[in-house]
Design an enzyme around this catalytic site. Structure first.
Site, short mmCIF file in Angstrom:
data_model
loop_
_atom_site.label_atom_id
_atom_site.label_comp_id
_atom_site.label_asym_id
_atom_site.label_seq_id
_atom_site.Cartn_x
_atom_site.Cartn_y
_atom_site.Cartn_z
N GLU A 362 15.80 23.98 36.66
CA GLU A 362 16.76 22.90 36.43
C GLU A 362 16.60 22.26 35.05
O GLU A 362 17.57 21.79 34.46
CB GLU A 362 16.62 21.83 37.52
CG GLU A 362 16.98 22.32 38.93
CD GLU A 362 15.86 23.06 39.63
OE1 GLU A 362 14.74 23.13 39.07
OE2 GLU A 362 16.09 23.59 40.74
N PHE A 387 17.75 18.28 43.41
CA PHE A 387 16.97 19.04 42.44
C PHE A 387 17.32 18.69 40.99
O PHE A 387 16.60 19.09 40.07
CB PHE A 387 17.11 20.54 42.70
CG PHE A 387 16.74 20.91 44.11
CD1 PHE A 387 15.72 20.23 44.78
CD2 PHE A 387 17.41 21.92 44.79
CE1 PHE A 387 15.38 20.55 46.10
CE2 PHE A 387 17.07 22.25 46.10
CZ PHE A 387 16.06 21.56 46.76
#
Lengths: 629, 629
Positions: A362, A387
């Site tokens: 991410e 996330f």
């Protein structure tokens, strides 16, 4: 072959960069001269021979890009700008002063700085984004050069960048690691073990070149090799000496982030051969091409959904992203290996040349988005909302960069159900609201989602959209408008006794509560606050005035910092605006307070006391309580 | 040598684990059977032969630890617990149901689960923390086993863990990567290229063993090698097949996170040889030793500071940490390469055996803290507050783990001065408030800091302390008490026309404003809200009642989610408590609104309108404005 004259000129330039780094920090009384001195030789040759940059036109698409991932070496960068003739010595001496463009760490206040740095470990990952744009979208031969410190190689984000750069064969990306051995507080983890760095980089698929970072010939050869390699990114691992050139500073602890006192400065400058005022000609790019055309703009045809049906807002996001893809060739999509959940997959299938799979990384995903927007693309990056917390530092720094990126988080809140707390975003609204330049959107229905996603595309700053896993009723006509900053009044009458404000999934609970309360003779106003930031202040104030100050805010989020906080904030004043005038606010926040577990969405909404039952109870408690003073 | 009988038993157990993973997910109607089937052989042999675990005493310090970093394989973990005889088949069938301990991803609701997983890439880093405790603090020979998925190896945090584990020679840490090739949406980045994983791991200093993850003999040999190696952590890279054992599922896309329908289940179970109800004897640890003694508890002698002096609260943090180190042998310190700025360095020098340098790897730092508290240590982890954002997902998950960790962020706000926005934490209060179980503290003076840090040590949950870079006046006597949840009224009289609420550096601005306003005949109440969460509601309500509802909140933080939000929240009601009764709230939030740059602390506080000037202006605007309805 390198000539004697070249070597001499490079040496002179490097010494000038060192002297200027010392001078500017001494005037400032703070800053990082020694960290600027170790890579001075590296940067002198880059500027003199390899960088292709049109300083008069920083937006020239053919320009190379240079990122100082070790942002604390800003004095060196600014000294390079002075040597390139684009800032004056006077401006150089304004380093770190209030109002100066020369901040303690580089920011886009300077037109040649594309992205802010200073949180270590970010520059290379952003460079990956620019290099992706260069190779696959612009299709132009410019290079992206990233100067890194050795300490920051400990950041995992660096390895996400190494991994993705090799995966995407970014031979236009060149990392230069300034291995000066010393971090802020002592020796780095690997010290001068350049071989360890090289082994790691090679294992990740890079060409790695170890050099003495003060040997001008070795530097020259390394750059030459870096720009001729194919299909591999290159890392130059340069063994250097912190404070190089000044005996009293070289390779010594205790000198990180410390400016020299005026006396020491005089001595240091003398040892470096005195001040110089060289201005060098930086080569402009030879190519003067436009970026590759990746499709023609067309009218946007938004998806529409029939009222009364059930569609997940994440599904509507995917549909709208696809529509944006058809209409706007500069829209790019990224996802962190969950595109079949976020529904970015439809875009990926339709426009594979404009989709970059970021796998489960991410930080790299957000960094790539920042890099893509440097080249004026419109990146939409999606994953589970929970996330995105992984990339919070990158999002924070994207704001410092004044970046324009669009982030989409799915699977928000307890209403995702069985997967449990690890997958439930319950802090995302708070986190994104506390980002400078941010917009925070949270649609409740598919048509509203389509309208909001369309607006995201043209919205500057960090624009966040929160979507819902579950299918929810389509409650709006496709014709309705949902401007950012607005809200939607779903139910309203002059007899309303309280106002219920929801967003996303809780709007549907509020509608259920309305129906139930109506049967009991209590009418309420229901507001869909789809624009969490900016929030619709006038509508909220009016509702408070109309409903005796009785407000119930209900959200699928922790009780702190989310929609409830946004509503409360709208009743705070400033020194220059009048206060809210109306009945005393009697506001109840319904939000998640206990750690949720697994269950059905209904069970979890009920257990968290954010369902229709809880709303009915809250409204009744307000209506029952007498109005106070 | 492995006997035929062993091989048979392992195979049978693996098939049972597969069958039970299918059965439980089919009943649940969701979950990850295929991701549970690929590592079933690996886990069957681990449980049968290598794991040393006393299931009756999960707190036994000699127990091995097992972390499912691929938390979505929870059905496999629960099937192992059933095979170990500690959960019943009935409980297994409650998977993912509301009220069950068997959540969609593992959580410490089960006594044998130390930490929650489900945000990928975290388990190994937490394992590093446990292994650090095992090798250096407990000094016990237990092993920490971490099962990882292949997709999650893309997370940078994994490489922070690889790096730190090798640096600290954690030969008690064993990672098992289940390389089943398929992520959620398709092939992983490296597919079945186990050699690429092995090369990377070796470059990071690990012993790497590539095996066929369904060859029982190879698995056995790999474990045997892993527990005998010295000075290196081991990673077993196991090539496996997703959905192994059921032809219609094996190595197929589209089966991630999908339960079998009842019909398909019947067929699958038949192919796996039917249901089994084996219960196996898991070996208990042979050692029955207590953890090494690392010093004796002593009375805590807090540092004291003279009123009227100037001391930075970060300095007081360092002093108090040192004092805690002397008094409490279970206090451990961690820092991310800035211990000379956070002042954790004094502890590091005094108690090197209880200090772990985490270099610039904030995710690993927080994960190590989570791992250390699994073994009942009290970890204090510090870095610049801005850089704790790097670990936000780890902090979020630490809360899901019900972890007790103490995090300290220095250099908060614009008042750090010249370094610029990249180093300024302006979202930390918002981010930490929105973490379940969190406490958020923000001291204004050195004596207060000492008292708060002492309380942190015994406080459960995620406890965050924000410190200030600049030296600030010591305003409190060392004797004063500062309970968490309290506040300090610095100035108060019955003539107060407004209340100014600050915390940290803004308390000193509020005091200056008090003096100036007093000269103009305006008296104000000044509250030091050092406990941002929980906040002192009664004191705030009383102040609002006493000062006509005129509140000014001033904070060195973005306007969203920080102290101002905490104060506003204290005026929100619930369905069960009466509303605040008093004059209409007229609250002004003074906070940072524009992106700051470099400058002196004074210049930046002034530019952000959070200094004494801004407070004076805000109070005057309140006093001037007539009270409304």
């Amino acid at each position: 072959m390198t000539t004697h004259e070249e070597l001499h000129q490079w040496h002179e330039l490097a010494q000038q960069l060192r002297v200027d780094s010392i001078r500017s920090t001494t005037i400032a009384g703070s800053g990082h001269p020694t960290s600027s001195m170790s890579p001075a030789d590296l940067m002198a040759i880059l500027l003199s021979k390899y960088l292709r940059y049109d300083f008069d036109h920083p937006g020239n698409p053919n320009n190379d890009r240079l990122i100082f991932s070790k942002g604390h070496a800003a004095p060196l960068l600014y000294s390079m700008y002075k040597a390139a003739g684009v800032i004056s010595d006077e401006e150089l001496r304004s380093l770190r002063h209030f109002g100066s463009r020369l901040e303690g760490h580089p920011t886009p206040a300077l037109p040649w700085v594309d992205v802010a740095t200073g949180s270590l470990g970010q520059g290379l990952a952003i460079g990956v984004g620019i290099a992706l744009a260069g190779k696959y979208l612009d299709q132009l031969p410019y290079h992206t050069w990233v100067l890194l410190g050795d300490s920051e190689i400990a950041e995992g984000s660096i390895w996400e960048a190494f991994d993705h750069a090799a995966h995407y064969t970014l031979d236009n990306l060149i990392a230069i690691i300034d291995v000066n051995r010393l971090g802020q507080r002592g020796q780095t983890e690997l010290g001068w073990n350049t071989q360890a760095y090289a082994n790691r980089a090679r294992a990740f698929g890079w060409q790695a070149i170890e050099i003495d970072g003060h040997n001008l010939t070795e530097i020259d050869q390394a750059y030459s090799a870096a720009i001729t390699v194919n299909d591999h990114p290159t890392v130059i691992i340069a063994r250097t000496i912190k404070g190089k050139g000044v005996t009293s500073l070289e390779d010594l602890g205790g000198w990180h982030g410390k400016a020299l006192k005026p006396d020491a400065q005089t001595q240091a400058i003398a040892e470096l051969g005195g001040e110089r005022q060289m201005i060098i000609e930086v080569d402009k790019p030879e190519e003067q091409r436009q970026p590759a055309s990746i499709g023609k703009a067309k009218a946007l045809q938004l998806p529409t959904y029939n009222k009364g049906g059930k569609v997940a807002t994440r599904r509507a996001y995917g549909d709208t992203l696809l529509a944006l893809g058809a209409a706007q060739p500069n829209v790019i999509a990224l996802d962190a290996e969950v595109s079949n959940s976020t529904y970015a997959e439809d875009f990926a299938e339709a426009y594979p040349e404009r989709y970059f799979e970021m796998y489960i990384a991410e930080q790299q995903m957000v960094a790539a988005a920042v890099g893509l927007q440097v080249r004026k693309y419109k990146p939409f990056a999606s994953t589970f909302a929970a996330f995105l917390t992984r990339a919070y530092d990158f999002i924070r720094m994207a704001a410092v960069s004044h970046a324009n990126i669009k982030l989409v988080g799915s699977h928000a809140g307890v209403s995702i159900g069985q997967d449990g707390a690890s997958q439930m975003a319950l802090e995302d609204l708070a986190a994104f609201r506390a980002v400078w330049s941010s917009t925070v959107l949270y649609p409740s229905d598919a048509n509203q989602t389509a309208k909001l996603v369309a607006q995201m595309s043209d919205r500057d700053g960090i624009v966040y959209l929160r979507t819902t896993r579950e299918s929810t009723p389509v409650i709006y006509d496709p014709q309705e408008q949902f401007p950012i900053g607005g809200s939607k009044i779903i139910h309203s009458s002059h007899r309303d006794q309280a106002t219920v404000i929801g967003a996303g999934i809780t709007v549907h609970e509020a509608i259920k509560a309305y129906d139930r309360l109506k049967k009991e003779g209590i009418t309420i106003r229901v507001i869909d606050a789809y624009s969490v930031k900016p929030i619709d202040v006038p509508t909220l104030h009016q509702a408070a005035r109309d409903t005796k100050g009785n407000l119930v805010v209900v959200e699928d989020h922790w009780i702190e910092g989310g929609l409830g906080a946004a509503v409360l904030d709208s009743f705070a004043g400033t020194s220059n605006t009048p206060f809210y005038q109306g009945p005393q606010l009697r506001l109840i926040k319904l939000a998640v307070r206990d750690m949720p577990a697994s269950g059905t969405p209904e069970e979890l909404l009920h257990a968290a006391k954010i369902d229709a039952d809880a709303i009915v109870e809250a409204v009744k408690s307000q209506v029952r309580q007498p109005v106070g003073v």
